[in-house]
Structures are given as structure tokens and as C-alpha cells.
Write an enzyme that holds these catalytic residues in place. Structure first.
Site, PDB file in Angstrom:
ATOM      1  N   HIS A 101      51.232  20.178   9.133  1.00  0.00           N
ATOM      2  CA  HIS A 101      50.318  21.144   8.534  1.00  0.00           C
ATOM      3  C   HIS A 101      49.662  22.056   9.568  1.00  0.00           C
ATOM      4  O   HIS A 101      49.568  23.257   9.369  1.00  0.00           O
ATOM      5  CB  HIS A 101      49.236  20.428   7.725  1.00  0.00           C
ATOM      6  CG  HIS A 101      49.747  19.886   6.424  1.00  0.00           C
ATOM      7  ND1 HIS A 101      50.676  18.886   6.352  1.00  0.00           N
ATOM      8  CD2 HIS A 101      49.460  20.220   5.141  1.00  0.00           C
ATOM      9  CE1 HIS A 101      50.944  18.609   5.091  1.00  0.00           C
ATOM     10  NE2 HIS A 101      50.214  19.411   4.329  1.00  0.00           N
ATOM     11  N   LYS A 146      46.304  38.990   1.809  1.00  0.00           N
ATOM     12  CA  LYS A 146      47.573  39.147   1.073  1.00  0.00           C
ATOM     13  C   LYS A 146      48.532  38.072   1.571  1.00  0.00           C
ATOM     14  O   LYS A 146      49.468  38.320   2.335  1.00  0.00           O
ATOM     15  CB  LYS A 146      48.133  40.565   1.235  1.00  0.00           C
ATOM     16  CG  LYS A 146      49.096  40.939   0.103  1.00  0.00           C
ATOM     17  CD  LYS A 146      49.214  42.439  -0.029  1.00  0.00           C
ATOM     18  CE  LYS A 146      50.295  42.881  -0.990  1.00  0.00           C
ATOM     19  NZ  LYS A 146      50.165  42.409  -2.361  1.00  0.00           N
ATOM     20  N   GLU A 178      40.600  40.370 -11.048  1.00  0.00           N
ATOM     21  CA  GLU A 178      41.681  41.362 -10.905  1.00  0.00           C
ATOM     22  C   GLU A 178      42.848  40.905 -11.758  1.00  0.00           C
ATOM     23  O   GLU A 178      42.701  40.016 -12.596  1.00  0.00           O
ATOM     24  CB  GLU A 178      42.063  41.522  -9.422  1.00  0.00           C
ATOM     25  CG  GLU A 178      42.545  40.248  -8.770  1.00  0.00           C
ATOM     26  CD  GLU A 178      42.933  40.408  -7.298  1.00  0.00           C
ATOM     27  OE1 GLU A 178      43.246  41.525  -6.862  1.00  0.00           O
ATOM     28  OE2 GLU A 178      42.944  39.387  -6.590  1.00  0.00           O
ATOM     29  N   LEU A 202      41.971  41.191  -3.953  1.00  0.00           N
ATOM     30  CA  LEU A 202      42.658  41.920  -2.892  1.00  0.00           C
ATOM     31  C   LEU A 202      42.183  43.376  -2.968  1.00  0.00           C
ATOM     32  O   LEU A 202      42.156  43.958  -4.060  1.00  0.00           O
ATOM     33  CB  LEU A 202      44.178  41.864  -3.098  1.00  0.00           C
ATOM     34  CG  LEU A 202      44.954  42.583  -1.998  1.00  0.00           C
ATOM     35  CD1 LEU A 202      45.013  41.729  -0.733  1.00  0.00           C
ATOM     36  CD2 LEU A 202      46.357  42.938  -2.449  1.00  0.00           C
TER      37      LEU A 202
END
Ligand code: PDD
Length: 286
Positions: A101, A146, A178, A202
Site C-alpha cells: 500500500h 482528479k 456535482e 472537482l
């Protein structure tokens, strides 16, 4: 045969090789951009590339090129693939390393992948409008990045699609954030409303273009969250994205927005958006 860019090289599509250890596969550990191309020309590319670097920085990922280098890759793909209308997809992952990880130690080079896709403007839908389905926003708390981690968006879009809707309108406890891959706008009493830029959305490049248009046209804007209940009562609604541009919303769930037809202000914003597209300007076709 379409040309791809992967890990420092331009490669034919059927010769692309990707490591199973790419952290994009294991963890969605990377960032991406979608940049529109109209008539062979990139649209708002500087803004997209800037956001790519900003997203990368937020996850402590170093992109192995500078901004001009990334732009050069995009330009070469357009030319070699003879792309006229469509988009460039671009992603950067934290490289290939056995699955663990935490970040790879020692660090491995990030991998930038890019390719072109053809696609026309969704003009019919932009006139008629689309239906959106309200879906609970179960995504993480860094939606400003993003990120390649899109499972929350994937599940929301699938729920919308399975119900016969074009897009999901996401909400947290009834407050609209959104869309699954778009920014949401409402218009009430002549005022354009949209969620402010926070960690919950975003900051869309198309959203920025629309806010600039509103400024130019003296259309008042309130960057203030609105609820689903308020959405149902809006005079007009639309969503924005690189591929959808300015898309009117005719219906939210079973609630028709106003008369269900594209609103006058939405049309005005669409028309102003079209004037910013190089192709249409060039050929005087606005
Ligand atoms: N989606 N919000 C989310 C969650 C998005 O994924 C996107 C873009 C937007 C709109 O941003 P822009 O106007 O810069 O395209 C808002 C892209 C197009 C995608 O994932 O395909």
C-alpha cells in the site's frame, strides 16, 4: 492503427504493454485528465495540464515531464492519429512496483499514458436536454483531486444509466455536490447557482469557462450549495464537462424542470461557449 503514448514511448495500440504491477491497477494510484480536441486543436489545454500537475502534487506524485513536455505528447498524438474531433485521455500512475500500500521504496518512475478518442459534440442532447437521477454521494472527501479512483462515480453513473438516466446528480444529505463526471448548475430568478470549489467537487475546467461567460454576459452567479429540493424548483438546470459542454437538464428523477425545455439563459451560455471553440470561430460558424 492508433498511436498510444506509454512510459516514455509512442507505441502502436496493439503493441502497448502494461505491467500488472502498475499501481493504477492495484490502487487507482494516479491522476488523469480529459482534454477536448475540436478540428485538430486542443481546447483549454493549459488549464487541463495545470490541473493534472495540481492533482499530482496533492497525492505527492511527480510527473516525469514538464508542462511543455505533456503538451508536446498531446500535440504529437493529435497529429499522428489525425484526430479531428474528440479528446485526449491522459493518466499518470505512481509506477509499477510489487503490491504494497505505501509508496514504493525505493521510488519507481511514474508512468504517463495517453491516447486519442474520436467523438462529436452532443448537439442533439444539448438542444433537447437530458434526465438526471439523484444518487447519494458516497465518494471520498478529496473530490478536488482528479484521481483514477472512480468507483464512487462508476457506481453512481451505473445506477443512473440502469434507470434510463443520462447522469447522476450527487448529493450529500440532500445537498447537491456535482455529477458523477460533471459539474451541476441551477438557475433561479436569473441567478446561476453552483457548488463552491471545495474538497467535495472537482473544479471543472468547463465550469470555469461557464463562470467566465456569466461574468462577460453580466449574468449573476452564486457559488453556493443548493439542495435537491431546490433543484426540483429551479427555472433551468444544466451540467458541464469537457465532453458534455453545457448540457441542459430537462428532468431530475420524476420532476420536470420548469417546462422541460432548454431554458433561455442556458441557451445563451451555450451560444457563448460555442464562440470560444476555435473551429467554430475560425470558420465563422457560430
Ligand atoms: N470528467 N466533476 C467530475 C467528478 C468529473 O469527473 C468531471 C470531468 C467534471 C467536469 O470537469 P471538466 O469540465 O474539467 O471536464 C466534474 C471527465 C470528463 C471524465 O471523467 O471523463
Amino acid at each position: 492503427m492508433s498511436l498510444y503514448f506509454i512510459d516514455g514511448q509512442f507505441t502502436k495500440q496493439d503493441e502497448v504493454k502494461i505491467s500488472i504491477d502498475d499501481r493504477g491497477y492495484y490502487f487507482g494510484d494516479g491522476v488523469y485528465e480529459v482534454i477536448k480536441v475540436y478540428d485538430g486543436e486542443l481546447f483549454t489545454a493549459d488549464e487541463h495540464i495545470e490541473r493534472l500537475f495540481a492533482s499530482a502534487e496533492k497525492i505527492q506524485l511527480t510527473i516525469p515531464y514538464d508542462r511543455a513536455g505533456v503538451m508536446g505528447i498531446a500535440r504529437r498524438l493529435i497529429v499522428d492519429n489525425e484526430l479531428v474531433n474528440g479528446h485526449i485521455y491522459m493518466q499518470v500512475t505512481r509506477g509499477a512496483s510489487p503490491r504494497q500500500h505505501h509508496f514504493p521504496t525505493p521510488t519507481v518512475p511514474a508512468i504517463l499514458t495517453a491516447y486519442t478518442m474520436t467523438g462529436e459534440r452532443p448537439l442533439a442532447a444539448m438542444e433537447k436536454g437530458v434526465a438526471v437521477k439523484s444518487v447519494e454521494d458516497i465518494r471520498w472527501l478529496r473530490c478536488d483531486i482528479k484521481s483514477l479512483n472512480l468507483l464512487g462515480s462508476v457506481l453512481a453513473k451505473e445506477e443512473a444509466k440502469a434507470g434510463g438516466y443520462e447522469e447522476a446528480i450527487l448529493h450529500r444529505d440532500g445537498t447537491v455536490t456535482e455529477g458523477s463526471s460533471t459539474n451541476m448548475f441551477g438557475i433561479k430568478d436569473g441567478i446561476v447557482r453552483t457548488h463552491p470549489v471545495t474538497n467535495l467537487i472537482l473544479e471543472g475546467i468547463t465550469r470555469q469557462v461557464v463562470l467566465q461567460i456569466c461574468d462577460e454576459l453580466n449574468i449573476p452567479v452564486e457559488e453556493k450549495p443548493f439542495t435537491l429540493e431546490e433543484a426540483f424548483e429551479m427555472d433551468e438546470m444544466f451540467y458541464t464537462s469537457t465532453t458534455a459542454e453545457v448540457m441542459p437538464i430537462a428532468r431530475v428523477d420524476d420532476k420536470i424542470i420548469d417546462d422541460g425545455l432548454r431554458g433561455a439563459l442556458t441557451k445563451k451560455i451555450q451560444d457563448a461557449f460555442a464562440t470560444k471553440i476555435p473551429l467554430l470561430n475560425k470558420e465563422g460558424r457560430v
